[in-house]
Design a protein around this motif. Structure first.
Motif, PDB file in Angstrom:
ATOM      1  N   ALA A  78       0.944  -1.170   0.055  1.00 44.46           N
ATOM      2  CA  ALA A  78      -0.059  -0.004   0.195  1.00 44.46           C
ATOM      3  C   ALA A  78       0.836   1.051  -0.098  1.00 44.46           C
ATOM      4  O   ALA A  78       0.500   2.210  -0.282  1.00 44.46           O
ATOM      5  CB  ALA A  78      -1.029  -0.092   1.176  1.00 44.46           C
ATOM      6  N   GLY A  79       1.995   1.200   0.524  1.00 43.78           N
ATOM      7  CA  GLY A  79       3.091   2.310   0.462  1.00 43.78           C
ATOM      8  C   GLY A  79       3.918   2.372   1.755  1.00 43.78           C
ATOM      9  O   GLY A  79       3.351   1.885   2.753  1.00 43.78           O
ATOM     10  N   ALA A  80       5.241   3.080   1.738  1.00 42.24           N
ATOM     11  CA  ALA A  80       6.088   3.073   2.845  1.00 42.24           C
ATOM     12  C   ALA A  80       6.934   4.203   2.283  1.00 42.24           C
ATOM     13  O   ALA A  80       7.423   4.370   1.125  1.00 42.24           O
ATOM     14  CB  ALA A  80       6.865   1.949   3.110  1.00 42.24           C
ATOM     15  N   THR A  81       7.496   4.845   3.280  1.00 43.57           N
ATOM     16  CA  THR A  81       8.427   5.979   3.305  1.00 43.57           C
ATOM     17  C   THR A  81       9.131   6.063   4.625  1.00 43.57           C
ATOM     18  O   THR A  81       8.648   6.076   5.760  1.00 43.57           O
ATOM     19  CB  THR A  81       7.884   7.358   3.164  1.00 43.57           C
ATOM     20  OG1 THR A  81       7.322   7.279   1.619  1.00 43.57           O
ATOM     21  CG2 THR A  81       9.322   8.414   2.709  1.00 43.57           C
ATOM     22  N   ASP A 102      -0.566  -6.949  -7.611  1.00 43.73           N
ATOM     23  CA  ASP A 102       0.041  -5.336  -7.171  1.00 43.73           C
ATOM     24  C   ASP A 102       1.024  -5.027  -7.840  1.00 43.73           C
ATOM     25  O   ASP A 102       1.801  -5.868  -8.305  1.00 43.73           O
ATOM     26  CB  ASP A 102       0.536  -5.684  -5.525  1.00 43.73           C
ATOM     27  CG  ASP A 102      -0.444  -5.399  -4.593  1.00 43.73           C
ATOM     28  OD1 ASP A 102      -1.601  -4.902  -4.916  1.00 43.73           O
ATOM     29  OD2 ASP A 102      -0.293  -5.752  -3.492  1.00 43.73           O
ATOM     30  N   ARG A 103       1.147  -4.141  -8.321  1.00 44.64           N
ATOM     31  CA  ARG A 103       2.380  -3.199  -8.996  1.00 44.64           C
ATOM     32  C   ARG A 103       2.746  -1.993  -8.426  1.00 44.64           C
ATOM     33  O   ARG A 103       2.253  -1.173  -7.788  1.00 44.64           O
ATOM     34  CB  ARG A 103       1.748  -2.522 -10.255  1.00 44.64           C
ATOM     35  CG  ARG A 103       1.495  -3.684 -11.439  1.00 44.64           C
ATOM     36  CD  ARG A 103       1.042  -3.186 -12.754  1.00 44.64           C
ATOM     37  NE  ARG A 103      -0.174  -2.416 -12.625  1.00 44.64           N
ATOM     38  CZ  ARG A 103      -0.239  -1.366 -12.680  1.00 44.64           C
ATOM     39  NH1 ARG A 103       0.767  -0.526 -12.723  1.00 44.64           N
ATOM     40  NH2 ARG A 103      -1.543  -0.547 -12.348  1.00 44.64           N
ATOM     41  N   GLU A 156       5.398  -5.712 -11.078  1.00 47.48           N
ATOM     42  CA  GLU A 156       4.327  -6.690 -10.523  1.00 47.48           C
ATOM     43  C   GLU A 156       4.620  -8.035 -10.181  1.00 47.48           C
ATOM     44  O   GLU A 156       5.349  -8.471 -10.618  1.00 47.48           O
ATOM     45  CB  GLU A 156       3.229  -6.864 -11.967  1.00 47.48           C
ATOM     46  CG  GLU A 156       1.873  -7.581 -11.852  1.00 47.48           C
ATOM     47  CD  GLU A 156       1.132  -7.834 -12.911  1.00 47.48           C
ATOM     48  OE1 GLU A 156       0.380  -8.828 -13.120  1.00 47.48           O
ATOM     49  OE2 GLU A 156       1.157  -7.090 -13.804  1.00 47.48           O
ATOM     50  N   PHE A 157       3.807  -8.264  -8.950  1.00 50.96           N
ATOM     51  CA  PHE A 157       4.055  -9.389  -8.267  1.00 50.96           C
ATOM     52  C   PHE A 157       2.943 -10.482  -8.660  1.00 50.96           C
ATOM     53  O   PHE A 157       1.701 -10.130  -8.609  1.00 50.96           O
ATOM     54  CB  PHE A 157       3.842  -9.254  -6.657  1.00 50.96           C
ATOM     55  CG  PHE A 157       5.078  -8.631  -5.982  1.00 50.96           C
ATOM     56  CD1 PHE A 157       5.969  -9.342  -5.619  1.00 50.96           C
ATOM     57  CD2 PHE A 157       5.042  -7.199  -6.024  1.00 50.96           C
ATOM     58  CE1 PHE A 157       7.274  -8.897  -4.903  1.00 50.96           C
ATOM     59  CE2 PHE A 157       6.474  -6.305  -5.459  1.00 50.96           C
ATOM     60  CZ  PHE A 157       7.303  -7.146  -4.974  1.00 50.96           C
ATOM     61  N   TRP A 158       3.191 -11.826  -8.802  1.00 49.70           N
ATOM     62  CA  TRP A 158       2.208 -12.618  -9.492  1.00 49.70           C
ATOM     63  C   TRP A 158       1.743 -13.422  -8.365  1.00 49.70           C
ATOM     64  O   TRP A 158       0.563 -14.028  -8.503  1.00 49.70           O
ATOM     65  CB  TRP A 158       3.136 -13.418 -10.233  1.00 49.70           C
ATOM     66  CG  TRP A 158       3.154 -12.854 -11.727  1.00 49.70           C
ATOM     67  CD1 TRP A 158       4.105 -12.182 -12.297  1.00 49.70           C
ATOM     68  CD2 TRP A 158       2.076 -12.762 -12.738  1.00 49.70           C
ATOM     69  NE1 TRP A 158       3.820 -11.775 -13.584  1.00 49.70           N
ATOM     70  CE2 TRP A 158       2.432 -11.933 -13.906  1.00 49.70           C
ATOM     71  CE3 TRP A 158       0.715 -13.412 -13.054  1.00 49.70           C
ATOM     72  CZ2 TRP A 158       1.723 -11.911 -15.034  1.00 49.70           C
ATOM     73  CZ3 TRP A 158      -0.088 -13.003 -14.000  1.00 49.70           C
ATOM     74  CH2 TRP A 158       0.405 -12.499 -15.201  1.00 49.70           C
ATOM     75  N   GLY A 185      -0.676   0.160  -8.784  1.00 54.92           N
ATOM     76  CA  GLY A 185      -2.015  -0.310  -9.422  1.00 54.92           C
ATOM     77  C   GLY A 185      -2.141  -1.667  -8.741  1.00 54.92           C
ATOM     78  O   GLY A 185      -1.172  -2.260  -8.216  1.00 54.92           O
ATOM     79  N   GLY A 186      -3.321  -2.315  -9.028  1.00 56.30           N
ATOM     80  CA  GLY A 186      -3.778  -3.508  -8.339  1.00 56.30           C
ATOM     81  C   GLY A 186      -4.482  -3.352  -7.179  1.00 56.30           C
ATOM     82  O   GLY A 186      -4.972  -2.469  -6.471  1.00 56.30           O
ATOM     83  N   PRO A 187      -4.433  -4.643  -6.433  1.00 53.64           N
ATOM     84  CA  PRO A 187      -4.951  -4.453  -5.153  1.00 53.64           C
ATOM     85  C   PRO A 187      -4.728  -3.522  -4.015  1.00 53.64           C
ATOM     86  O   PRO A 187      -5.319  -3.075  -3.283  1.00 53.64           O
ATOM     87  CB  PRO A 187      -5.198  -6.115  -4.624  1.00 53.64           C
ATOM     88  CG  PRO A 187      -4.989  -6.757  -5.613  1.00 53.64           C
ATOM     89  CD  PRO A 187      -4.111  -5.950  -6.792  1.00 53.64           C
ATOM     90  N   CYS A 188      -3.372  -3.251  -4.079  1.00 55.95           N
ATOM     91  CA  CYS A 188      -2.770  -2.480  -3.280  1.00 55.95           C
ATOM     92  C   CYS A 188      -3.673  -1.011  -3.324  1.00 55.95           C
ATOM     93  O   CYS A 188      -3.500  -0.213  -2.334  1.00 55.95           O
ATOM     94  CB  CYS A 188      -1.323  -2.289  -3.270  1.00 55.95           C
ATOM     95  SG  CYS A 188      -0.742  -1.664  -5.104  1.00 55.95           S
ATOM     96  N   ALA A 189      -3.877  -0.501  -4.499  1.00 53.12           N
ATOM     97  CA  ALA A 189      -4.634   0.586  -4.717  1.00 53.12           C
ATOM     98  C   ALA A 189      -6.027   0.831  -3.964  1.00 53.12           C
ATOM     99  O   ALA A 189      -6.258   1.652  -3.231  1.00 53.12           O
ATOM    100  CB  ALA A 189      -5.120   1.104  -6.377  1.00 53.12           C
ATOM    101  N   ILE A 190      -6.570  -0.387  -3.690  1.00 55.44           N
ATOM    102  CA  ILE A 190      -8.040  -0.216  -3.024  1.00 55.44           C
ATOM    103  C   ILE A 190      -7.536  -0.572  -1.593  1.00 55.44           C
ATOM    104  O   ILE A 190      -8.199   0.343  -0.806  1.00 55.44           O
ATOM    105  CB  ILE A 190      -8.856  -1.664  -3.671  1.00 55.44           C
ATOM    106  CG1 ILE A 190      -8.979  -1.839  -4.905  1.00 55.44           C
ATOM    107  CG2 ILE A 190     -10.083  -1.831  -2.831  1.00 55.44           C
ATOM    108  CD1 ILE A 190      -9.769  -0.658  -5.454  1.00 55.44           C
TER     109      ILE A 190
END
Length: 422
Positions: A78-81, A102-103, A156-158, A185-190
């Motif tokens: 989903a994101g990190a810094t 997830d991308r 992209e992770f498969w 993009g992908g589920p991580c965006a949701i």
């Protein structure tokens, strides 16, 4: 469950090793494999960025910069810094949890003018060899993907899982850094709560499934041929996938709700994490393949692909959509039979009628093919009677995140009224 990428460019001199051509894995299995945003799983799943397994043992990060503190033990797609410091030949390991499809883009950027040699390594889940890595070999920022042209789309992770992530300084000079991971993009965006990737949280976004403002008509003043040409011009960024890859996306997350995928015609549900066995669930082409002209881009275009039970898929076959008045087959609200004119047609259940109409409007305009007048008349009625709901918009946004293309008839269903003849 039914649910445009910014492009960042940077010139890198890649020091990545070549992929191992023997490293191929069927995407329908549950084994971790190499993958990228441009992977073609049916012919070369291993065409990813495969790095060296020669990763040094991780040590505590901090060195002579204790003010940075310890890195997080785990992050998600989903994101990190976070910031940190790595001494010469020092590394740090943390866990990265991702969902299938997830991308993400990852950066290990130098700070304070540091001269060092950074590297990012993602190891295979439960193994010690490297799945993907980025190391520009020199005083340059490290990224995954390492190819500049793929940064905007992401890696992209498969497969869903937790992967060891190793950040390493391969040089002889200590370095301060900032690490960032962005969902592309992908589920991580949701999961991140920004489905349309427009920087506005879904909870505060009046149109969470459209990166626009939902009020401005991008095709104002256009109709008929001019409108169709404008829609096709907007489609030029469309990412073409092969059929296997498209179905991996569809069954793994786009159409999955609580672990199950639902047939759009019958409502039957199947539990799956991958492409199901053909006897369990098929893939329906809204615009039948036999009428596609053999265009591979159209045959794998998710905007008109849907999960269906095998018997429903067989009954629909290549029939035109229409209103059935004398049914030969019925199930779950869908039916096949003769319409008022005596022609055999297929009628989907009510909750899919508008979806089917907008999928076919998209197909006819995008691929510049003619629609049968009798079918067009019925689809116009369905477009009005069954407008897009949140489920359709969410699915549409998920497809847009994968294919970098939108169906404008989902975003603006009234556009159909401005085209006199599809």
């Amino acid at each position: 469950m039914k649910i445009t990428f910014p492009l960042v460019l940077i010139a890198l001199t890649c020091g990545c090793s070549s992929p191992d051509p023997s490293d191929k894995t069927d995407p329908t299995t549950n084994n971790a494999t190499s993958g990228s945003n441009n992977a073609t799983p049916d012919d070369d799943m291993a065409r990813a960025d495969v790095g060296t397994p020669d990763v040094g043992p991780p040590r505590d990060m901090g060195g002579d910069r204790p003010d940075f503190g310890a890195p997080p033990a785990a992050i998600t797609s989903a994101g990190a810094t976070f910031e940190g410091h790595l001494g010469p030949m020092e590394s740090v390991r943390l866990d990265l949890t991702v969902f299938q499809a997830d991308r993400v883009t990852m950066w290990l950027r130098k700070a304070n003018g540091t001269d060092w040699d950074p590297s990012i390594n993602v190891l295979r889940a439960g193994q010690t060899d490297v799945l993907v890595y980025g190391n520009p070999q020199g005083n340059a920022d490290a990224s995954i993907p390492f190819r500049s042209g793929e940064l905007g789309d992401g890696y992209e992770f498969w497969f869903t899982g937790t992967y060891p992530l190793v950040l390493e300084n391969l040089g002889g000079t200590a370095g301060d850094f900032t690490f960032t991971l962005e969902c592309r993009g992908g589920p991580c965006a949701i999961v991140a709560g920004d489905a349309d990737l427009d920087g506005v949280d879904d909870a505060a976004d009046p149109c969470a499934y459209n990166p626009g403002d939902c009020t401005t008509d991008p095709y104002a003043g256009l109709a008929d041929l001019q409108l169709e040409e404008a829609i096709r011009a907007d489609h030029t960024g469309h990412v073409v996938m092969n059929y296997v890859e498209a179905r991996v996306h569809m069954f793994a997350w786009i159409d999955k709700d609580q672990g199950q995928v639902e047939c759009v015609y019958t409502g039957d549900r199947v539990t799956t994490d991958e492409i199901p066995e053909p006897a369990q669930m098929n893939t329906e082409h809204g615009w039948p393949q036999s009428r596609s002209g053999g265009d591979p881009a159209s045959e794998s275009d998710l905007h008109h692909l849907y999960p269906t039970k095998p018997d429903a898929n067989t009954e629909r076959a290549a029939l035109y959509f229409g209103e059935v008045v004398n049914a030969d087959w019925q199930r779950g609200g869908s039916s096949k039979g003769r319409n008022a004119a005596g022609d055999t047609v297929f009628e989907p259940r009510d909750q899919h009628k508008g979806d089917a109409a907008r999928a076919l409007f998209y197909y006819a305009v995008t691929y510049n093919v003619n629609m049968r007048r009798e079918e067009e008349t019925v689809l116009r009625q369905w477009n009005t009677a069954d407008p897009p709901d949140d489920a359709e918009r969410r699915r549409h946004q998920s497809i847009a995140n994968v294919q970098n293309s939108r169906n404008p008839f989902v975003d603006y269903p009234a556009l159909a009224d401005r085209i006199n003849d599809f």
